[in-house]
Design a protein around this motif. Structure first.
Motif, PDB file in Angstrom:
ATOM      1  N   MET A   1     -19.213 -29.059 -30.400  1.00  0.00           N
ATOM      2  CA  MET A   1     -18.342 -28.008 -29.858  1.00  0.00           C
ATOM      3  C   MET A   1     -18.758 -26.631 -30.371  1.00  0.00           C
ATOM      4  SD  MET A   1     -15.764 -27.049 -28.013  1.00  0.00           S
ATOM      5  CE  MET A   1     -14.754 -28.459 -27.615  1.00  0.00           C
ATOM      6  N   ASP A   2     -19.222 -26.568 -31.650  1.00  0.00           N
ATOM      7  CA  ASP A   2     -19.577 -25.274 -32.236  1.00  0.00           C
ATOM      8  C   ASP A   2     -20.610 -24.539 -31.406  1.00  0.00           C
ATOM      9  OD1 ASP A   2     -17.827 -25.642 -34.243  1.00  0.00           O
ATOM     10  OD2 ASP A   2     -19.294 -26.285 -35.734  1.00  0.00           O
ATOM     11  N   GLN A   3     -21.547 -25.284 -30.807  1.00  0.00           N
ATOM     12  CA  GLN A   3     -22.616 -24.655 -30.057  1.00  0.00           C
ATOM     13  C   GLN A   3     -22.219 -24.343 -28.612  1.00  0.00           C
ATOM     14  OE1 GLN A   3     -25.929 -27.343 -30.389  1.00  0.00           O
ATOM     15  NE2 GLN A   3     -26.221 -26.968 -32.573  1.00  0.00           N
ATOM     16  N   ASN A   4     -21.046 -24.798 -28.198  1.00  0.00           N
ATOM     17  CA  ASN A   4     -20.648 -24.653 -26.797  1.00  0.00           C
ATOM     18  C   ASN A   4     -19.387 -23.812 -26.615  1.00  0.00           C
ATOM     19  OD1 ASN A   4     -22.749 -26.349 -25.819  1.00  0.00           O
ATOM     20  ND2 ASN A   4     -21.570 -28.139 -26.462  1.00  0.00           N
ATOM     21  N   TRP A   5     -18.997 -23.027 -27.619  1.00  0.00           N
ATOM     22  CA  TRP A   5     -17.765 -22.238 -27.500  1.00  0.00           C
ATOM     23  C   TRP A   5     -17.826 -21.265 -26.337  1.00  0.00           C
ATOM     24  CZ3 TRP A   5     -13.371 -23.685 -29.161  1.00  0.00           C
ATOM     25  CH2 TRP A   5     -13.220 -24.378 -30.360  1.00  0.00           C
ATOM     26  N   GLU A   6     -18.957 -20.602 -26.175  1.00  0.00           N
ATOM     27  CA  GLU A   6     -19.055 -19.624 -25.083  1.00  0.00           C
ATOM     28  C   GLU A   6     -18.880 -20.298 -23.732  1.00  0.00           C
ATOM     29  OE1 GLU A   6     -22.076 -16.142 -23.373  1.00  0.00           O
ATOM     30  OE2 GLU A   6     -22.601 -17.271 -25.176  1.00  0.00           O
ATOM     31  N   GLU A   7     -19.535 -21.431 -23.568  1.00  0.00           N
ATOM     32  CA  GLU A   7     -19.401 -22.183 -22.311  1.00  0.00           C
ATOM     33  C   GLU A   7     -17.981 -22.703 -22.135  1.00  0.00           C
ATOM     34  OE1 GLU A   7     -21.162 -26.263 -20.213  1.00  0.00           O
ATOM     35  OE2 GLU A   7     -22.144 -25.407 -21.977  1.00  0.00           O
ATOM     36  N   PHE A   8     -17.391 -23.209 -23.212  1.00  0.00           N
ATOM     37  CA  PHE A   8     -16.034 -23.750 -23.160  1.00  0.00           C
ATOM     38  C   PHE A   8     -15.021 -22.681 -22.764  1.00  0.00           C
ATOM     39  CE2 PHE A   8     -11.975 -24.458 -25.415  1.00  0.00           C
ATOM     40  CZ  PHE A   8     -11.575 -25.651 -24.822  1.00  0.00           C
TER      41      PHE A   8
ATOM     42  N   ASN B   1     -11.847 -18.618 -34.056  1.00  0.00           N
ATOM     43  CA  ASN B   1     -11.284 -18.961 -35.370  1.00  0.00           C
ATOM     44  C   ASN B   1      -9.795 -19.300 -35.271  1.00  0.00           C
ATOM     45  OD1 ASN B   1     -10.714 -16.215 -34.815  1.00  0.00           O
ATOM     46  ND2 ASN B   1     -10.380 -15.800 -36.985  1.00  0.00           N
ATOM     47  N   SER B   2      -9.066 -18.603 -34.373  1.00  0.00           N
ATOM     48  CA  SER B   2      -7.645 -18.895 -34.180  1.00  0.00           C
ATOM     49  C   SER B   2      -7.448 -20.262 -33.528  1.00  0.00           C
ATOM     50  CB  SER B   2      -6.993 -17.808 -33.325  1.00  0.00           C
ATOM     51  OG  SER B   2      -7.011 -16.567 -33.981  1.00  0.00           O
ATOM     52  N   ILE B   3      -8.350 -20.609 -32.599  1.00  0.00           N
ATOM     53  CA  ILE B   3      -8.279 -21.925 -31.953  1.00  0.00           C
ATOM     54  C   ILE B   3      -8.472 -23.024 -32.988  1.00  0.00           C
ATOM     55  CG2 ILE B   3      -9.417 -23.483 -30.321  1.00  0.00           C
ATOM     56  CD1 ILE B   3     -10.114 -21.017 -28.632  1.00  0.00           C
TER      57      ILE B   3
ATOM     58  N   GLU C   1      -8.068 -22.851 -36.285  1.00  0.00           N
ATOM     59  CA  GLU C   1      -6.947 -22.877 -37.234  1.00  0.00           C
ATOM     60  C   GLU C   1      -5.728 -23.570 -36.628  1.00  0.00           C
ATOM     61  OE1 GLU C   1      -6.193 -18.872 -38.383  1.00  0.00           O
ATOM     62  OE2 GLU C   1      -8.098 -18.647 -39.463  1.00  0.00           O
ATOM     63  N   LYS C   2      -5.412 -23.238 -35.369  1.00  0.00           N
ATOM     64  CA  LYS C   2      -4.245 -23.848 -34.730  1.00  0.00           C
ATOM     65  C   LYS C   2      -4.475 -25.338 -34.496  1.00  0.00           C
ATOM     66  CE  LYS C   2      -0.945 -23.304 -30.976  1.00  0.00           C
ATOM     67  NZ  LYS C   2      -0.464 -22.458 -29.855  1.00  0.00           N
ATOM     68  N   ALA C   3      -5.707 -25.706 -34.120  1.00  0.00           N
ATOM     69  CA  ALA C   3      -6.023 -27.119 -33.898  1.00  0.00           C
ATOM     70  C   ALA C   3      -5.827 -27.919 -35.185  1.00  0.00           C
ATOM     71  CB  ALA C   3      -7.458 -27.260 -33.393  1.00  0.00           C
ATOM     72  N   ALA C   4      -6.249 -27.335 -36.312  1.00  0.00           N
ATOM     73  CA  ALA C   4      -6.085 -28.014 -37.600  1.00  0.00           C
ATOM     74  C   ALA C   4      -4.606 -28.124 -37.964  1.00  0.00           C
ATOM     75  CB  ALA C   4      -6.849 -27.254 -38.681  1.00  0.00           C
ATOM     76  N   LEU C   5      -3.850 -27.048 -37.713  1.00  0.00           N
ATOM     77  CA  LEU C   5      -2.424 -27.024 -38.037  1.00  0.00           C
ATOM     78  C   LEU C   5      -1.635 -28.029 -37.218  1.00  0.00           C
ATOM     79  CD1 LEU C   5      -0.225 -25.518 -39.707  1.00  0.00           C
ATOM     80  CD2 LEU C   5       0.035 -23.988 -37.738  1.00  0.00           C
ATOM     81  N   ARG C   6      -2.007 -28.159 -35.935  1.00  0.00           N
ATOM     82  CA  ARG C   6      -1.275 -29.044 -35.017  1.00  0.00           C
ATOM     83  C   ARG C   6      -1.919 -30.431 -34.881  1.00  0.00           C
ATOM     84  NH1 ARG C   6       1.777 -25.638 -31.515  1.00  0.00           N
ATOM     85  NH2 ARG C   6       2.570 -23.957 -32.853  1.00  0.00           N
ATOM     86  N   ASN C   7      -2.975 -30.672 -35.658  1.00  0.00           N
ATOM     87  CA  ASN C   7      -3.695 -31.951 -35.592  1.00  0.00           C
ATOM     88  C   ASN C   7      -4.210 -32.249 -34.190  1.00  0.00           C
ATOM     89  OD1 ASN C   7      -3.299 -32.693 -38.377  1.00  0.00           O
ATOM     90  ND2 ASN C   7      -1.176 -33.186 -37.876  1.00  0.00           N
ATOM     91  N   ILE C   8      -4.797 -31.224 -33.568  1.00  0.00           N
ATOM     92  CA  ILE C   8      -5.365 -31.384 -32.233  1.00  0.00           C
ATOM     93  C   ILE C   8      -6.878 -31.575 -32.355  1.00  0.00           C
ATOM     94  CG2 ILE C   8      -5.746 -30.281 -29.995  1.00  0.00           C
ATOM     95  CD1 ILE C   8      -3.216 -28.617 -30.474  1.00  0.00           C
ATOM     96  N   PRO C   9      -7.409 -32.700 -31.922  1.00  0.00           N
ATOM     97  CA  PRO C   9      -8.865 -32.897 -31.954  1.00  0.00           C
ATOM     98  C   PRO C   9      -9.547 -31.869 -31.057  1.00  0.00           C
ATOM     99  CG  PRO C   9      -7.699 -34.963 -31.527  1.00  0.00           C
ATOM    100  CD  PRO C   9      -6.690 -33.864 -31.386  1.00  0.00           C
ATOM    101  N   LEU C  10     -10.703 -31.382 -31.461  1.00  0.00           N
ATOM    102  CA  LEU C  10     -11.390 -30.350 -30.683  1.00  0.00           C
ATOM    103  C   LEU C  10     -11.764 -30.832 -29.283  1.00  0.00           C
ATOM    104  CD1 LEU C  10     -13.700 -28.626 -33.330  1.00  0.00           C
ATOM    105  CD2 LEU C  10     -11.431 -27.957 -32.532  1.00  0.00           C
TER     106      LEU C  10
ATOM    107  N   LYS D   1      -9.847 -32.483 -27.457  1.00  0.00           N
ATOM    108  CA  LYS D   1      -8.599 -32.566 -26.690  1.00  0.00           C
ATOM    109  C   LYS D   1      -7.977 -31.188 -26.452  1.00  0.00           C
ATOM    110  CE  LYS D   1      -8.348 -37.140 -26.707  1.00  0.00           C
ATOM    111  NZ  LYS D   1      -8.417 -37.961 -25.452  1.00  0.00           N
ATOM    112  N   LEU D   2      -8.719 -30.124 -26.777  1.00  0.00           N
ATOM    113  CA  LEU D   2      -8.174 -28.774 -26.659  1.00  0.00           C
ATOM    114  C   LEU D   2      -7.702 -28.454 -25.244  1.00  0.00           C
ATOM    115  CD1 LEU D   2     -10.700 -26.695 -28.803  1.00  0.00           C
ATOM    116  CD2 LEU D   2      -8.327 -27.243 -29.382  1.00  0.00           C
ATOM    117  N   GLU D   3      -8.453 -28.886 -24.248  1.00  0.00           N
ATOM    118  CA  GLU D   3      -8.138 -28.541 -22.857  1.00  0.00           C
ATOM    119  C   GLU D   3      -6.770 -29.052 -22.427  1.00  0.00           C
ATOM    120  OE1 GLU D   3     -11.214 -29.901 -20.301  1.00  0.00           O
ATOM    121  OE2 GLU D   3     -12.695 -28.464 -21.031  1.00  0.00           O
ATOM    122  N   ILE D   4      -6.340 -30.157 -22.984  1.00  0.00           N
ATOM    123  CA  ILE D   4      -5.073 -30.747 -22.533  1.00  0.00           C
ATOM    124  C   ILE D   4      -3.942 -30.565 -23.548  1.00  0.00           C
ATOM    125  CG2 ILE D   4      -6.134 -32.443 -21.005  1.00  0.00           C
ATOM    126  CD1 ILE D   4      -5.837 -34.539 -23.194  1.00  0.00           C
ATOM    127  N   GLU D   5      -4.274 -30.251 -24.802  1.00  0.00           N
ATOM    128  CA  GLU D   5      -3.234 -30.184 -25.827  1.00  0.00           C
ATOM    129  C   GLU D   5      -2.957 -28.773 -26.355  1.00  0.00           C
ATOM    130  OE1 GLU D   5      -3.278 -33.100 -28.919  1.00  0.00           O
ATOM    131  OE2 GLU D   5      -4.185 -34.642 -27.649  1.00  0.00           O
TER     132      GLU D   5
END
Length: 215
Positions: A1-8, A50-52, A54-63, A65-69
């Motif tokens: 995911m780190d290498q695809n943030w711009e595309e994501f 960085n905010s994404i 941090e929030k993913a870690a706080l809410r226990n959202i797997p990277l 699963k970001l699109e749906i969670e």
């Protein structure tokens, strides 16, 4: 995911830019019709990486699963003069067929414990990419200028205290939230007079411009 943030994030950026144009277009329609404009202005942003994270870690959202969670990667804010305008804007958004409303959260009728007030709409929006359609989730916050002033201050303080406000700050923030709401209530009481004054001013300004163009 780190290498695809711009595309994501590409479809999220596209959605924000498209919706800013569309929502500002709504404002222009009211203006051209010489009607009261419920939208004061529109802003939008895509959540920084960085905010994404941090929030993913706080809410226990797997990277993956970001699109749906995570619903607010794409975020827009609509500012209104009056609380009544918020309800009109929400009605207009419900009637649009270019987005699907997934969830509504009324933090005006049901304010948060902190005193926060706003109306949140989670939506699904189709973005047209070269490889086909991509449906993304986003969030629109609709609030008055007074509500936004309070929320901006609270957000800034949150960075300093990381959500753990001292008791004295908490008390003052809640008082400020109520003061902001009382301001909105007072403005609603004289809303018709304000709108009439704005209408007269707009017509006078338009007449002056037309006269200058003729001369």
């Amino acid at each position: 995911m780190d290498q695809n943030w711009e595309e994501f994030l590409t479809p999220y950026n596209q959605a924000v830019e498209e919706l800013k144009v569309k929502l500002k277009g709504m404002r222009k329609e009211f203006s051209k019709g010489n009607l009261h404009i419920p939208i004061e202005f529109v802003t939008g942003r895509v959540k920084p990486v960085n905010s994404i994270i941090e929030k993913a870690a706080l809410r226990n959202i797997p990277l993956d699963k970001l699109e749906i969670e995570m619903q607010d990667i794409a975020g827009l804010r609509i500012m209104c003069q009056f609380v009544e305008d918020i309800h009109e804007v929400v009605r207009l958004l419900r009637n649009r067929n270019d987005m699907k409303i997934i969830e509504e959260r009324d933090y005006i009728t049901n304010k948060k414990e902190s005193g926060y007030r706003s109306y949140h709409i989670v939506f699904e929006y189709p973005v047209q990419l070269i490889n086909g359609e991509k449906r993304i989730l986003g969030e629109i916050q609709v609030r008055t200028l007074a509500m936004n002033f309070w929320a901006t201050i609270e957000h800034s303080l949150n960075y300093k205290y990381q959500g753990e406000f001292p008791d004295a700050i908490n008390v003052r923030l809640k008082r400020a939230a109520e003061a902001a709401f009382q301001l909105d209530e007072e403005m609603s009481q004289i809303r018709e007079e304000i709108q009439e004054a704005q209408h007269l001013f707009s017509n006078s300004k338009r007449a002056t411009v037309e006269k200058t163009q003729k001369d």
